[in-house]
Motif scaffolding. Structure first.
Motif, PDB file in Angstrom:
ATOM      1  N   PHE A  77      -3.158   3.322   3.258  1.00  0.00           N
ATOM      2  CA  PHE A  77      -2.581   4.343   2.247  1.00  0.00           C
ATOM      3  C   PHE A  77      -3.402   5.711   2.412  1.00  0.00           C
ATOM      4  CE2 PHE A  77      -2.655   7.081  -1.633  1.00  0.00           C
ATOM      5  CZ  PHE A  77      -1.542   7.153  -2.050  1.00  0.00           C
ATOM      6  N   TRP A  80       0.230  10.334  -1.647  1.00  0.00           N
ATOM      7  CA  TRP A  80       1.468  10.243  -2.178  1.00  0.00           C
ATOM      8  C   TRP A  80       2.162  11.984  -1.844  1.00  0.00           C
ATOM      9  CZ3 TRP A  80       4.335   6.490  -3.836  1.00  0.00           C
ATOM     10  CH2 TRP A  80       3.812   5.559  -4.635  1.00  0.00           C
ATOM     11  N   MET A  87       5.167   8.571   0.904  1.00  0.00           N
ATOM     12  CA  MET A  87       3.412   8.609   1.046  1.00  0.00           C
ATOM     13  C   MET A  87       3.126   8.912   2.416  1.00  0.00           C
ATOM     14  SD  MET A  87       2.451   4.544   0.873  1.00  0.00           S
ATOM     15  CE  MET A  87       2.896   4.291  -0.830  1.00  0.00           C
ATOM     16  N   VAL A  89       0.591   7.426   5.554  1.00  0.00           N
ATOM     17  CA  VAL A  89      -0.209   6.313   5.824  1.00  0.00           C
ATOM     18  C   VAL A  89      -0.830   6.573   7.033  1.00  0.00           C
ATOM     19  CG1 VAL A  89       1.183   4.599   4.443  1.00  0.00           C
ATOM     20  CG2 VAL A  89       1.745   4.808   6.861  1.00  0.00           C
ATOM     21  N   ASP A 377       0.496   7.911  -8.098  1.00  0.00           N
ATOM     22  CA  ASP A 377       1.365   8.829  -7.703  1.00  0.00           C
ATOM     23  C   ASP A 377       1.212  10.487  -8.684  1.00  0.00           C
ATOM     24  OD1 ASP A 377       2.899   8.514  -9.679  1.00  0.00           O
ATOM     25  OD2 ASP A 377       4.857   8.446  -8.695  1.00  0.00           O
ATOM     26  N   ALA A 384      -0.241   3.212  -5.520  1.00  0.00           N
ATOM     27  CA  ALA A 384      -0.245   2.624  -4.458  1.00  0.00           C
ATOM     28  C   ALA A 384      -1.641   2.000  -4.179  1.00  0.00           C
ATOM     29  CB  ALA A 384      -0.144   3.742  -3.264  1.00  0.00           C
ATOM     30  N   SER A 386      -3.632  -0.733  -1.137  1.00  0.00           N
ATOM     31  CA  SER A 386      -3.443  -1.815   0.060  1.00  0.00           C
ATOM     32  C   SER A 386      -4.060  -3.157  -0.117  1.00  0.00           C
ATOM     33  CB  SER A 386      -4.010  -1.175   1.208  1.00  0.00           C
ATOM     34  OG  SER A 386      -5.551  -0.781   0.998  1.00  0.00           O
ATOM     35  N   VAL A 396       0.397  -2.207   2.541  1.00  0.00           N
ATOM     36  CA  VAL A 396       0.422  -1.280   1.520  1.00  0.00           C
ATOM     37  C   VAL A 396       1.568  -1.476   0.412  1.00  0.00           C
ATOM     38  CG1 VAL A 396       1.047   1.296   0.826  1.00  0.00           C
ATOM     39  CG2 VAL A 396      -0.422   0.826   2.967  1.00  0.00           C
ATOM     40  N   SER A 398       3.064  -0.923  -3.878  1.00  0.00           N
ATOM     41  CA  SER A 398       2.968  -0.041  -5.012  1.00  0.00           C
ATOM     42  C   SER A 398       3.181  -0.930  -6.202  1.00  0.00           C
ATOM     43  CB  SER A 398       4.171   1.049  -5.092  1.00  0.00           C
ATOM     44  OG  SER A 398       5.692   0.408  -5.141  1.00  0.00           O
ATOM     45  N   TRP A 415       5.549  -1.671   0.719  1.00  0.00           N
ATOM     46  CA  TRP A 415       5.944  -0.632   1.615  1.00  0.00           C
ATOM     47  C   TRP A 415       5.674  -1.013   3.208  1.00  0.00           C
ATOM     48  CZ3 TRP A 415       6.994   4.765  -0.187  1.00  0.00           C
ATOM     49  CH2 TRP A 415       7.085   4.736  -1.557  1.00  0.00           C
TER      50      TRP A 415
END
Length: 691
Positions: A77, A80, A87, A89, A377, A384, A386, A396, A398, A415
């Motif tokens: 991540f 946001w 997002m 990444v 966010d 978010a 990982s 990743v 959320s 995600w």
């Protein structure tokens, strides 16, 4: 003769290496004369950026055999989007050589979205931020060839990146003003821009700039120029009036300062006058700007999450009941919830707190594994984060909290999905186990042990000891990536020790290797070798030592102290002589390293550093040595590698040397990582796995 030509000429020698015969420079030169042109086709030539010395030819068959262990791919991540549920990444795409930035939309009906590539360059990109109002563009950091001289770039959709910073300094993105339109960054000068190539004094300058300016260098405004290179962090108050900074002095001492953005005046907030030295790390302001959250070990061994009332200076201990280091604090945009990470014996775990009362909230259930960076966010209260674990690289997710976080109800959504090549069942990768042993002075030392599958590899197993860098770092639980090949296909037991001086075990333990106590950590490895000899499933006669950076020093030191107890050693970007290291490392790091290793300007300390340095004791290295180095390394200059290679080779011990001219403190390009991996496999077959 070029390295590539030599490798191609050594095609015949490769088969001898694979069968366990010795393949070192003397044999290599003899094989060169007998090599046939057809054999060269079966050899993997190094790319032009690699200098290869003493390493046998890499058979194409070996590269094909282990390819399924070289292409694990996860996601990290980054940021946001401020208005959309999407997002940034960082990810290495299929066929890619380095990690780049991707835009990722939210999953739809449980189906993952396809990442959209935003950057495409030879160098990796992993740090970036959206323009905070509408996300019209991003600003990202990128260095060149591993030199860590990061530059800032503005990237608008469909346009080429625009450099915002002068190339003769290194830069770090601090943060955006909440009002929008401007960001703050820090700049540090380099030795190469100094008269004589070194700096006696280093400063850190903070700038504010509008990234959309047509001439950002002319438009930027200087906020402050501060002494030293240890300034980092930077959390803005919500009213854009104050900037909280951490001044890092050593692993056990740091300070928090506040900068008034209108006047650029600084005042030291912590420690207060009369307080004992401790570590302090700023975390962020409360939504009403009346409190500053931070972590500190001033009350005990571990860094507790705390908060201070700025008006009165009074502090409140928030996580006193959690006996582990706090880190990675993030605040929900409405100011109601605080998310923090705690390092629990090498595994980061999430804890939530009510921002108003500072009381803990119910901990949501997350996927199993080691928690990575976690950030809220900009408006929905979505976190978010990982996760990586033994069975896969970083993914990743959320976390959607309920309207009332006190209810403890939360929804976790994936995600991304990590990638493992066909033919590898990561579900079979074993978990790491915590092991403990007593050192020479009775101190308990711990580490992580990964055992190969007993049904496939019965009997006593050879051992690879892999020592982390830092030294203020930690071997942590998580995905072993390529190292899984050694465990799953070669039957090697992997031990990752946390010798004294490692982080995560309290500030006393962290300081037990400082200065004149440096070699006590090496004795911890000696005690580990004793422990291995007592284990019925480990073979003490077949032990290989490996480590990177400070772990590289530990590897070389182990090779000098315990040469009769190891089969060989692999030093990656390691320190070979403390005095030359402290002389040649970049000036912005030098004073910070002197606190840890000792000040070479003091005669007694200089004599000690000379005495314990592996280069001084190179004659004691009697087992094969493999050295890996990046030419552009600003931390441990490549001269550290080349002087130990030359000395050990001069004394008659076999040395393999791999240098990448487009890398720095470790290899980040897949093609270079692959060649290092193939070479390590051959080295292990030659040393650790010999019949």
């Amino acid at each position: 003769m070029t390295s590539t030509r030599r490798l191609c000429a050594l095609a015949l020698a490769a088969s001898a290496c694979l069968s366990g015969l010795s393949v070192f420079p003397g044999l290599a030169m003899a094989a060169e004369a007998a090599a046939e042109p057809a054999a060269a086709a079966a050899v993997l030539a190094p790319n032009p950026n690699l200098l290869v010395q003493g390493i046998p030819a890499i058979p194409q068959a070996l590269a094909a055999e282990v390819a399924r262990y070289t292409d694990f791919r996860g996601h990290s991540f980054v940021d946001w989007h401020p208005t959309k549920r999407e997002m940034l990444v960082s990810h290495r795409a299929a066929g890619g050589n380095t990690s780049q930035l991707f835009s990722l939309a939210a999953p739809v009906a449980g189906k993952l979205s396809e990442p959209r590539k935003l950057t495409d360059a030879a160098d990796p990109v992993s740090r970036a931020s959206y323009e905070p109002k509408q996300g019209r563009y991003i600003v990202f950091e990128r260095a060149n060839g591993g030199d860590e001289v990061a530059q800032l770039y503005r990237l608008n959709e469909g346009a080429a990146p625009v450099q915002l910073t002068p190339a003769d300094e290194r830069h770090a993105l601090i943060g955006w003003l909440h009002a929008g339109g401007e960001l703050i960054y820090a700049s540090t000068p380099l030795d190469r821009t100094a008269k004589g190539g070194s700096r006696a004094e280093v400063t850190t300058t903070f700038w504010i700039v509008n990234p959309e300016s047509s001439e950002p260098l002319k438009a930027r405004r200087k906020l402050a120029e501060l002494p030293g290179g240890g300034w980092f962090g930077g959390q803005l108050s919500w009213d854009d009036k104050q900037l909280a900074l951490t001044r890092y002095i050593s692993a056990t001492e740091s300070e928090i300062w506040l900068m008034d953005l209108s006047s650029a005046k600084l005042r030291q907030l912590l420690p207060a006058a009369g307080d004992a030295k401790a570590s302090y790390f700023s975390a962020g302001f409360s939504h009403d700007n009346k409190q500053l959250w931070f972590s500190s070990d001033r009350f005990g061994e571990f860094r507790e999450l705390q908060r201070m009332q700025l008006a009165s200076g009074k502090s409140q201990r928030v996580s006193a009941a959690i006996p582990w280091d706090a880190s990675g604090v993030s605040f929900s945009h409405d100011g109601k919830t605080v998310a923090a990470q705690f390092n629990v014996e090498g595994r980061n775990e999430l804890r939530l707190f009510d921002a108003a009362s500072a009381k803990p909230l119910p901990t949501p259930r997350l996927p199993a594994g080691n928690l990575g960076a976690a950030y809220f966010d900009h408006g929905r209260g979505e976190l978010a984060f990982s996760i990586n674990n033994a069975q896969g690289p970083s993914q990743v997710y959320s976390l959607k909290l309920a309207k009332s976080a006190k209810a403890g109800k939360a929804q976790v959504e994936a995600w991304t999905q990590s990638y493992a090549p066909p033919g590898v069942d990561t579900a079979k990768f074993p978990e790491q186990q915590i092991i403990r042993w007593k050192s020479f002075d009775g101190l308990s030392i711990s580490g992580l042990l990964t055992q190969p599958p007993a049904d496939k590899f019965p009997g006593k197993r050879p051992v690879l000891i892999s020592i982390h860098g830092g030294p203020e770092s930690q071997a942590s639980i998580g995905f072993l990536a390529r190292n899984n090949y050694f465990v799953m296909e070669q039957g090697i037991a992997l031990i990752q020790p946390n010798v004294r001086g490692s982080s995560g075990f309290g500030k006393t333990f962290l300081s037990l290797d400082n200065g004149f106590k440096r070699e006590d950590s090496v004795k911890d490895i000696g005690a580990l070798l004793d422990w291995i000899a007592t284990q019925p499933h480990l073979d003490a006669s077949r032990v290989l030592i490996m480590g990177g950076s400070y772990g590289g020093y530990m590897t070389l030191a182990t090779a000098t102290h315990y040469a009769d107890r190891i089969a060989g050693s692999i030093d990656v970007v390691g320190i070979s002589h403390f005095v030359t290291f402290l002389t040649n490392t970049e000036s912005y790091r030098r004073d910070l390293r002197r606190v840890e290793y000792g000040d070479e300007r003091d005669p007694a300390m200089r004599a000690h550093l000379e005495q314990i340095s592996p280069l001084t004791n190179a004659s004691k290295i009697r087992k094969p040595l493999f050295v890996v180095q990046g030419k552009n390394d600003p931390r441990v200059p490549y001269t550290e590698a080349e002087q130990i290679v030359a000395k050990v080779r001069e004394l008659g011990t076999p040395v393999w040397y791999l240098r990448a001219d487009n890398e720095g403190h470790g290899f980040s390009r897949k093609e270079n990582q692959d060649f290092q991996f193939y070479s390590m496999i051959l080295f292990m077959r030659e040393t650790l796995l010999k019949p």
